[in-house]
Design an enzyme around this catalytic site. Structure first.
Site, PDB file in Angstrom:
ATOM      1  N   LYS A  20       0.793  -1.416   0.162  1.00 10.50           N
ATOM      2  CA  LYS A  20       0.047  -0.215  -0.513  1.00 10.50           C
ATOM      3  C   LYS A  20       0.636   1.355   0.194  1.00 10.50           C
ATOM      4  O   LYS A  20       0.971   2.184  -1.013  1.00 10.50           O
ATOM      5  CB  LYS A  20      -1.218   0.083   1.275  1.00 10.50           C
ATOM      6  CG  LYS A  20      -1.647   1.329   0.964  1.00 10.50           C
ATOM      7  CD  LYS A  20      -3.241   0.874   0.853  1.00 10.50           C
ATOM      8  CE  LYS A  20      -4.352   2.062   0.984  1.00 10.50           C
ATOM      9  NZ  LYS A  20      -5.188   1.793   0.420  1.00 10.50           N
ATOM     10  N   ARG A  66      13.888   0.273   9.428  1.00  8.02           N
ATOM     11  CA  ARG A  66      14.069   1.162  11.221  1.00  8.02           C
ATOM     12  C   ARG A  66      14.569  -0.360  11.706  1.00  8.02           C
ATOM     13  O   ARG A  66      13.177  -1.352  12.535  1.00  8.02           O
ATOM     14  CB  ARG A  66      12.761   1.192  12.181  1.00  8.02           C
ATOM     15  CG  ARG A  66      13.187   2.158  13.144  1.00  8.02           C
ATOM     16  CD  ARG A  66      12.176   3.033  13.978  1.00  8.02           C
ATOM     17  NE  ARG A  66      11.284   2.281  14.097  1.00  8.02           N
ATOM     18  CZ  ARG A  66       9.786   3.784  14.590  1.00  8.02           C
ATOM     19  NH1 ARG A  66      10.640   3.993  15.160  1.00  8.02           N
ATOM     20  NH2 ARG A  66       9.006   3.502  15.669  1.00  8.02           N
ATOM     21  N   ASP A 155       7.818   9.169  22.887  1.00  3.54           N
ATOM     22  CA  ASP A 155       8.793   8.266  23.801  1.00  3.54           C
ATOM     23  C   ASP A 155       9.130   9.425  24.151  1.00  3.54           C
ATOM     24  O   ASP A 155       9.201   9.361  25.245  1.00  3.54           O
ATOM     25  CB  ASP A 155      10.033   7.766  22.747  1.00  3.54           C
ATOM     26  CG  ASP A 155       9.318   6.232  22.196  1.00  3.54           C
ATOM     27  OD1 ASP A 155       9.180   5.417  23.391  1.00  3.54           O
ATOM     28  OD2 ASP A 155       9.456   5.336  21.571  1.00  3.54           O
ATOM     29  N   ILE A 221       2.475   7.641   9.595  1.00  2.00           N
ATOM     30  CA  ILE A 221       1.739   6.955   9.690  1.00  2.00           C
ATOM     31  C   ILE A 221       0.619   5.911   9.015  1.00  2.00           C
ATOM     32  O   ILE A 221       0.194   5.027   9.888  1.00  2.00           O
ATOM     33  CB  ILE A 221       1.939   6.796  11.580  1.00  2.00           C
ATOM     34  CG1 ILE A 221       0.570   7.625  12.507  1.00  2.00           C
ATOM     35  CG2 ILE A 221       3.072   6.164  12.728  1.00  2.00           C
ATOM     36  CD1 ILE A 221      -0.517   7.522  12.585  1.00  2.00           C
ATOM     37  N   ASP A 269      16.648  42.665   3.583  1.00  2.00           N
ATOM     38  CA  ASP A 269      18.279  42.653   4.259  1.00  2.00           C
ATOM     39  C   ASP A 269      18.958  41.388   3.986  1.00  2.00           C
ATOM     40  O   ASP A 269      18.155  40.105   3.250  1.00  2.00           O
ATOM     41  CB  ASP A 269      18.660  43.149   4.653  1.00  2.00           C
ATOM     42  CG  ASP A 269      18.798  42.904   6.931  1.00  2.00           C
ATOM     43  OD1 ASP A 269      18.344  41.430   6.211  1.00  2.00           O
ATOM     44  OD2 ASP A 269      18.887  42.995   7.610  1.00  2.00           O
TER      45      ASP A 269
HETATM   46  N1  COA Z   1       0.942   2.476   5.279  1.00  2.00           N
HETATM   47  C1  COA Z   1       0.440   1.480   4.787  1.00  2.00           C
HETATM   48  N2  COA Z   1      -0.277   2.095   4.385  1.00  2.00           N
HETATM   49  C2  COA Z   1      -1.673   1.659   5.547  1.00  2.00           C
HETATM   50  C3  COA Z   1      -0.809   2.160   6.759  1.00  2.00           C
HETATM   51  C4  COA Z   1       0.473   2.225   6.931  1.00  2.00           C
HETATM   52  N3  COA Z   1       1.060   3.321   8.030  1.00  2.00           N
HETATM   53  N4  COA Z   1      -1.653   2.621   7.769  1.00  2.00           N
HETATM   54  C5  COA Z   1      -3.348   1.745   6.872  1.00  2.00           C
HETATM   55  N5  COA Z   1      -2.195   1.235   5.972  1.00  2.00           N
HETATM   56  C6  COA Z   1      -3.682   0.991   5.085  1.00  2.00           C
HETATM   57  C7  COA Z   1      -4.882  -0.191   5.856  1.00  2.00           C
HETATM   58  O1  COA Z   1      -3.728  -1.489   5.426  1.00  2.00           O
HETATM   59  C8  COA Z   1      -5.426  -0.027   4.632  1.00  2.00           C
HETATM   60  O2  COA Z   1      -5.785  -0.804   3.548  1.00  2.00           O
HETATM   61  P1  COA Z   1      -6.336  -1.629   2.798  1.00  2.00           P
HETATM   62  O3  COA Z   1      -7.210  -0.468   1.844  1.00  2.00           O
HETATM   63  O4  COA Z   1      -5.825  -2.213   1.073  1.00  2.00           O
HETATM   64  O5  COA Z   1      -7.058  -2.356   3.239  1.00  2.00           O
HETATM   65  C9  COA Z   1      -5.914   1.114   4.157  1.00  2.00           C
HETATM   66  O6  COA Z   1      -4.838   2.320   4.458  1.00  2.00           O
HETATM   67  C10 COA Z   1      -6.738   2.281   5.186  1.00  2.00           C
HETATM   68  O7  COA Z   1      -6.539   1.747   7.206  1.00  2.00           O
HETATM   69  P2  COA Z   1      -6.611   2.176   8.250  1.00  2.00           P
HETATM   70  O8  COA Z   1      -8.178   0.635   7.595  1.00  2.00           O
HETATM   71  O9  COA Z   1      -7.528   3.470   8.182  1.00  2.00           O
HETATM   72  O10 COA Z   1      -6.239   1.679   9.195  1.00  2.00           O
HETATM   73  P3  COA Z   1      -5.767   0.448  10.015  1.00  2.00           P
HETATM   74  O11 COA Z   1      -6.981   0.505  10.861  1.00  2.00           O
HETATM   75  O12 COA Z   1      -6.264  -0.189   9.177  1.00  2.00           O
HETATM   76  O13 COA Z   1      -4.788   1.029  10.332  1.00  2.00           O
HETATM   77  C11 COA Z   1      -3.174   1.707  12.505  1.00  2.00           C
HETATM   78  C12 COA Z   1      -4.614   1.796  11.752  1.00  2.00           C
HETATM   79  C13 COA Z   1      -2.251   3.027  12.874  1.00  2.00           C
HETATM   80  C14 COA Z   1      -2.608   0.339  12.779  1.00  2.00           C
HETATM   81  C15 COA Z   1      -1.559   1.884  10.869  1.00  2.00           C
HETATM   82  O14 COA Z   1      -2.651   2.967  10.678  1.00  2.00           O
HETATM   83  C16 COA Z   1      -0.481   1.280  11.183  1.00  2.00           C
HETATM   84  O15 COA Z   1      -0.244   0.423  11.574  1.00  2.00           O
HETATM   85  N6  COA Z   1       0.213   2.940  11.034  1.00  2.00           N
HETATM   86  C17 COA Z   1       1.806   2.344  11.432  1.00  2.00           C
HETATM   87  C18 COA Z   1       2.268   2.152  12.703  1.00  2.00           C
HETATM   88  C19 COA Z   1       3.674   1.914  13.228  1.00  2.00           C
HETATM   89  O16 COA Z   1       4.171   1.264  12.343  1.00  2.00           O
HETATM   90  N7  COA Z   1       4.072   2.153  14.123  1.00  2.00           N
HETATM   91  C20 COA Z   1       5.654   2.875  14.276  1.00  2.00           C
HETATM   92  C21 COA Z   1       6.271   3.983  13.845  1.00  2.00           C
HETATM   93  S1  COA Z   1       5.649   5.738  14.434  1.00  2.00           S
HETATM   94 MG    MG Z   2       9.703   5.807  19.420  1.00  2.00          MG
END
Ligand code: COA
Ligand code: MG
Length: 289
Positions: A20, A66, A155, A221, A269
């Site tokens: 994605k 990471r 954090d 995120i 300036d």
């Molecule tokens: N990267 C890529 N794709 C993402 C994404 C991300 N960070 N967050 C959501 N998506 C995708 C979902 O898989 C979904 O895809 P689909 O339409 O093909 O099914 C779409 O985007 C919509 O997502 P949504 O339903 O709104 O969110 P979610 O409930 O699936 O996920 C989180 C919410 C917060 C769990 C998710 O955004 C996430 O994992 N974020 C990153 C967390 C992370 O890496 N944290 C550590 C660093 S701070």
């Molecule tokens: Mg952190």
């Protein structure tokens, strides 16, 4: 240096999210083995990221991985799992000392030598997100393999015992220290995550605030955050136009022997010219001019 206006994280064990991320044309994609990945999924995440680096085409997006923090006990295996597949960079979280970076840099250098890749081509970005990280910024920022300082607000707040707020005063000193040290060492500065990923209005406000503070990009995120953040970190047409006018009029006034002059009711300036140059540099790095 490539613009990193938006740096999108996803859990490294989530194949769908990696795919994605590739489809949303974000500057940097950061596959996470640290806090986005559950403890019992670290091995799986390593294999999954290695597979993604081998099999997927990331287009124009930068490929970052990471690792877990230095001293976590996971870092060696994390780095060893992804390095053979040549990521563009490694993100090290919870950085506290220069020797943390040196340890990773030595391992990366060995991989560059073994594979015949150009020296220093795999870059390091560090997340500064503890009190020790902030007070040691001066030594941390000096490492030659470093491209960017990233500020981790959640954090950091947990580390100092602060409660996060929308205004973010509780992290203002640290946030500002990160931008200042990045500027002193010619590094990019990447701002904190906005965790309310369905609130696009306040995301825009916080992104604009970070850009105004001097950050060059922001961690994100969720795919919905890509566009607002990349926009906030790309100088708009009016800003570019104004910067060009400042540059042109400045040259003309210098030739006439005037260091300071008036433009649109404001004094211009040297520092205003320097700022205008920064705007044009950023527009260029973002591919806009
Ligand atoms: N990267 C890529 N794709 C993402 C994404 C991300 N960070 N967050 C959501 N998506 C995708 C979902 O898989 C979904 O895809 P689909 O339409 O093909 O099914 C779409 O985007 C919509 O997502 P949504 O339903 O709104 O969110 P979610 O409930 O699936 O996920 C989180 C919410 C917060 C769990 C998710 O955004 C996430 O994992 N974020 C990153 C967390 C992370 O890496 N944290 C550590 C660093 S701070
Ligand atoms: Mg952190």
């Amino acid at each position: 240096m490539k613009a990193r206006r938006a740096l999108l994280y996803m859990p490294g064990d989530d194949w769908n999210k990696i795919n994605k991320a590739i489809s949303v044309q974000v500057d940097s994609i950061c596959m996470d083995m640290e806090d986005g990945t559950a403890l019992n999924r670290k091995d799986y995440a390593r294999d999954n990221i290695a597979k993604a680096l081998q099999e997927l085409s990331f287009g124009k997006s930068e490929k970052l991985a990471r690792i877990n923090s230095i001293g976590s006990g996971f870092e060696q295996q994390d780095l060893a799992a992804v390095l053979p597949w040549r990521p563009d960079g490694i993100v090290i979280p919870k950085i506290e000392a220069l020797d943390h970076i040196q340890w990773a840099s030595d391992m990366i250098e060995a991989a560059e030598l073994a594979n015949g890749w150009p020296m220093n081509s795999i870059r390091i970005l560090v997340v500064v997100e503890t009190a020790r990280g902030i007070i040691n910024l001066k030594e941390i920022a000096s490492h030659p393999r470093l491209d960017a300082l990233i500020f981790g607000a959640e954090d950091f707040a947990a580390n100092i015992g602060a409660t996060r707020s929308r205004a973010a005063w509780e992290v203002m000193f640290a946030r500002s220290a990160v931008v200042t040290h990045a500027a002193a060492y010619d590094l990019q500065a990447i701002d904190m995550v906005f965790i309310d990923f369905r609130d696009s209005l306040n995301l825009k406000i916080e992104a604009a605030q970070g850009a105004a503070m001097g950050f060059t990009g922001k961690q994100i995120i969720h795919p919905a955050q890509v566009h607002p953040v990349q926009e906030a970190y790309t100088p708009n047409d009016a800003a570019i136009e104004y910067a060009r006018r400042v540059q042109e009029t400045f040259v003309a006034h210098q030739a006439e022997g005037a260091g300071a002059y008036e433009l649109d009711g404001q004094m211009i300036d040297m520092p205003i010219l320097k700022n205008a140059r920064k705007v044009l540099e950023r527009a260029q790095a973002a591919g806009k001019i």
